[in-house]
Design a protein around this motif. Structure first.
Motif, PDB file in Angstrom:
ATOM      1  N   LEU A 261     -16.265 101.819 -45.713  1.00 41.52           N
ATOM      2  CA  LEU A 261     -17.206 101.821 -44.593  1.00 41.52           C
ATOM      3  C   LEU A 261     -18.585 101.351 -45.037  1.00 41.52           C
ATOM      4  O   LEU A 261     -19.250 100.566 -44.352  1.00 41.52           O
ATOM      5  N   ARG A 262     -19.035 101.825 -46.189  1.00 45.74           N
ATOM      6  CA  ARG A 262     -20.362 101.450 -46.681  1.00 45.74           C
ATOM      7  C   ARG A 262     -20.406  99.995 -47.132  1.00 45.74           C
ATOM      8  O   ARG A 262     -21.376  99.275 -46.859  1.00 45.74           O
ATOM      9  N   ALA A 263     -19.375  99.557 -47.828  1.00 43.73           N
ATOM     10  CA  ALA A 263     -19.381  98.209 -48.399  1.00 43.73           C
ATOM     11  C   ALA A 263     -19.363  97.136 -47.321  1.00 43.73           C
ATOM     12  O   ALA A 263     -19.866  96.024 -47.537  1.00 43.73           O
ATOM     13  N   ARG A 264     -18.788  97.426 -46.157  1.00 41.80           N
ATOM     14  CA  ARG A 264     -18.688  96.431 -45.088  1.00 41.80           C
ATOM     15  C   ARG A 264     -19.885  96.436 -44.150  1.00 41.80           C
ATOM     16  O   ARG A 264     -20.002  95.564 -43.280  1.00 41.80           O
ATOM     17  N   ALA A 265     -20.798  97.377 -44.314  1.00 41.92           N
ATOM     18  CA  ALA A 265     -21.942  97.474 -43.410  1.00 41.92           C
ATOM     19  C   ALA A 265     -22.941  96.350 -43.685  1.00 41.92           C
ATOM     20  O   ALA A 265     -23.170  95.967 -44.831  1.00 41.92           O
ATOM     21  N   SER A 266     -23.538  95.826 -42.620  1.00 43.02           N
ATOM     22  CA  SER A 266     -24.566  94.790 -42.762  1.00 43.02           C
ATOM     23  C   SER A 266     -25.966  95.384 -42.756  1.00 43.02           C
ATOM     24  O   SER A 266     -26.920  94.748 -43.210  1.00 43.02           O
ATOM     25  N   VAL A 267     -26.121  96.614 -42.255  1.00 39.62           N
ATOM     26  CA  VAL A 267     -27.400  97.314 -42.253  1.00 39.62           C
ATOM     27  C   VAL A 267     -27.115  98.798 -42.139  1.00 39.62           C
ATOM     28  O   VAL A 267     -26.112  99.206 -41.538  1.00 39.62           O
ATOM     29  N   TYR A 268     -27.976  99.615 -42.752  1.00 35.85           N
ATOM     30  CA  TYR A 268     -27.795 101.069 -42.712  1.00 35.85           C
ATOM     31  C   TYR A 268     -28.942 101.686 -41.924  1.00 35.85           C
ATOM     32  O   TYR A 268     -30.123 101.417 -42.203  1.00 35.85           O
ATOM     33  N   LEU A 269     -28.609 102.525 -40.937  1.00 38.08           N
ATOM     34  CA  LEU A 269     -29.593 103.187 -40.089  1.00 38.08           C
ATOM     35  C   LEU A 269     -29.674 104.656 -40.479  1.00 38.08           C
ATOM     36  O   LEU A 269     -28.676 105.384 -40.412  1.00 38.08           O
ATOM     37  N   HIS A 270     -30.864 105.082 -40.891  1.00 38.83           N
ATOM     38  CA  HIS A 270     -31.045 106.434 -41.440  1.00 38.83           C
ATOM     39  C   HIS A 270     -32.070 107.173 -40.589  1.00 38.83           C
ATOM     40  O   HIS A 270     -33.270 106.913 -40.689  1.00 38.83           O
ATOM     41  N   GLY A 271     -31.591 108.085 -39.756  1.00 41.51           N
ATOM     42  CA  GLY A 271     -32.463 108.758 -38.807  1.00 41.51           C
ATOM     43  C   GLY A 271     -33.037 110.080 -39.271  1.00 41.51           C
ATOM     44  O   GLY A 271     -33.811 110.702 -38.536  1.00 41.51           O
TER      45      GLY A 271
END
Length: 359
Positions: A261-271
């Motif tokens: 899941l992490r490796a395929r992400a294009s951006v990480y949203l941290h709220g």
């Protein structure tokens, strides 16, 4: 020398950030051949099996739960057992048992190092008596520990401003998130590229802000969390769960699936807007993915001001629209560089054991 590690469910870690910290401190102790005897106190209620040891650590059990209301007697009993069994160094993770520290200091010459975690009493979920107890526990931890650890400079600033005391700033490692690449497998039915968010579904993690912003943009989003554990989560799932671009997944604990899941992400949203240095953030930084984070002081310190920041849905939407490929690559490279420099378990383990050796 005998070191006691207290305040977690136990090892190996399977619950949260402190358990991951405890497990990796044990692994560092084993890997480096540290000369002290290490014992980890564990919850007899929260662990189905009760082995006598893990790696280089001895394990002892208290028949109480390590979280919730029982965390206070759990930590107090663990402290008493640790001093009764002659441990000269005590590493206490969290402040739940800190109200027992004045008595422990009277009865023992053990040196106590406490990681005070986030500014727990400020979290929105705590009200009334619970907030008062947590605030008193924070005070006791700072007042009666020999040394205090903060996981973020913003927490160290809070301690200095409110108690006139200095802290050792030691964050968390995140490089373990890169393990299990050979077992990586993503859930089926997800888009090839997507924004990723992963957290407990709580208001202070601004889940509603992220969902509102992404819903308006139509950007693919994979959001992993415990949606069914609160009215807040259930309401958001009911409102946004049928959107074609929003994939609201239940918690994922399997390491290979998390890696995928992490490796395929294009951006990480941290709220996250509370709690200090957040383990899920430093873990994600190792993947070299651009981070858009809530603009609180904790996140700015963790990312050295090199991420992009938001506080409202409109701000997040603007940041996402303006994130061109070149800037995304630059932010991702900055996140990886910071993570490799500051958030590895060798770096964190060395800092903890050097402090325990000299306290």
């Amino acid at each position: 020398m005998k070191i006691a590690l207290l305040g977690t469910v136990g090892v190996p870690g399977s619950y949260g950030g402190f358990e991951t910290l405890a497990e990796n401190l044990v692994r560092y102790h084993a890997r480096t051949g540290h000369g002290a005897t290490l014992t980890v106190w564990c919850s007899g209620k929260d662990n189905a099996e009760h082995p006598d040891d893990f790696e280089s650590a001895n394990l002892r059990y208290v028949n109480l739960r390590a979280n919730g209301a029982q965390s206070i007697p759990y930590d107090a009993v663990s402290l008493w057992q640790a001093v009764r069994s002659g441990h000269e160094r005590i590493l206490l993770l969290g402040v739940s048992g800190a109200l027992a520290l004045p008595l422990i200091r009277l009865l023992s010459r053990a040196r106590i190092v406490t990681n005070i975690d986030g500014i727990e009493w400020k979290r929105q979920k705590w009200k009334g008596l619970a907030r008062l107890v947590l605030r008193a526990s924070e005070w006791a931890a700072v007042r009666f520990s020999h040394e205090v650890i903060a996981d973020n400079q913003a927490i160290a600033d809070h301690v200095r401003d409110n108690y006139g005391s200095d802290c050792h700033v030691i964050a968390y490692g995140g490089n373990h998130a890169l393990d299990h690449a050979d077992q990586a497998r993503a859930p089926t039915g997800l888009p090839k590229h997507y924004a990723l968010a992963l957290c407990r579904i709580e208001p202070e993690n601004n889940v509603h802000v992220i969902l509102e912003a992404i819903d308006g943009l139509g950007t693919p989003l994979v959001f992993v969390g415990n949606w069914d554990n609160s009215a807040y989560g259930r309401d958001l799932k009911a409102l946004y769960g049928n959107r074609p671009n929003l994939h609201l997944l239940d918690p994922v604990y399997e390491p290979g699936m998390l890696h995928a899941l992490r490796a395929r992400a294009s951006v990480y949203l941290h709220g996250h807007s509370a709690g200090g240095t957040n383990p899920s953030l430093v873990e994600m930084m190792h993947f070299g993915v651009p981070v858009l984070a809530h603009g609180c002081a904790f996140n700015r310190h963790s990312t050295e001001g090199k991420a992009r920041y938001f506080e409202t849905p409109a701000e997040l939407a603007v940041q996402l629209r303006g994130l061109d490929p070149d800037e995304a690559a630059r932010i991702g490279a900055d996140m990886r560089e910071i993570a490799q420099r500051r958030y590895t378990w060798d770096h964190i383990g060395k800092a903890y054991f050097e402090l325990l050796d000299r306290v």
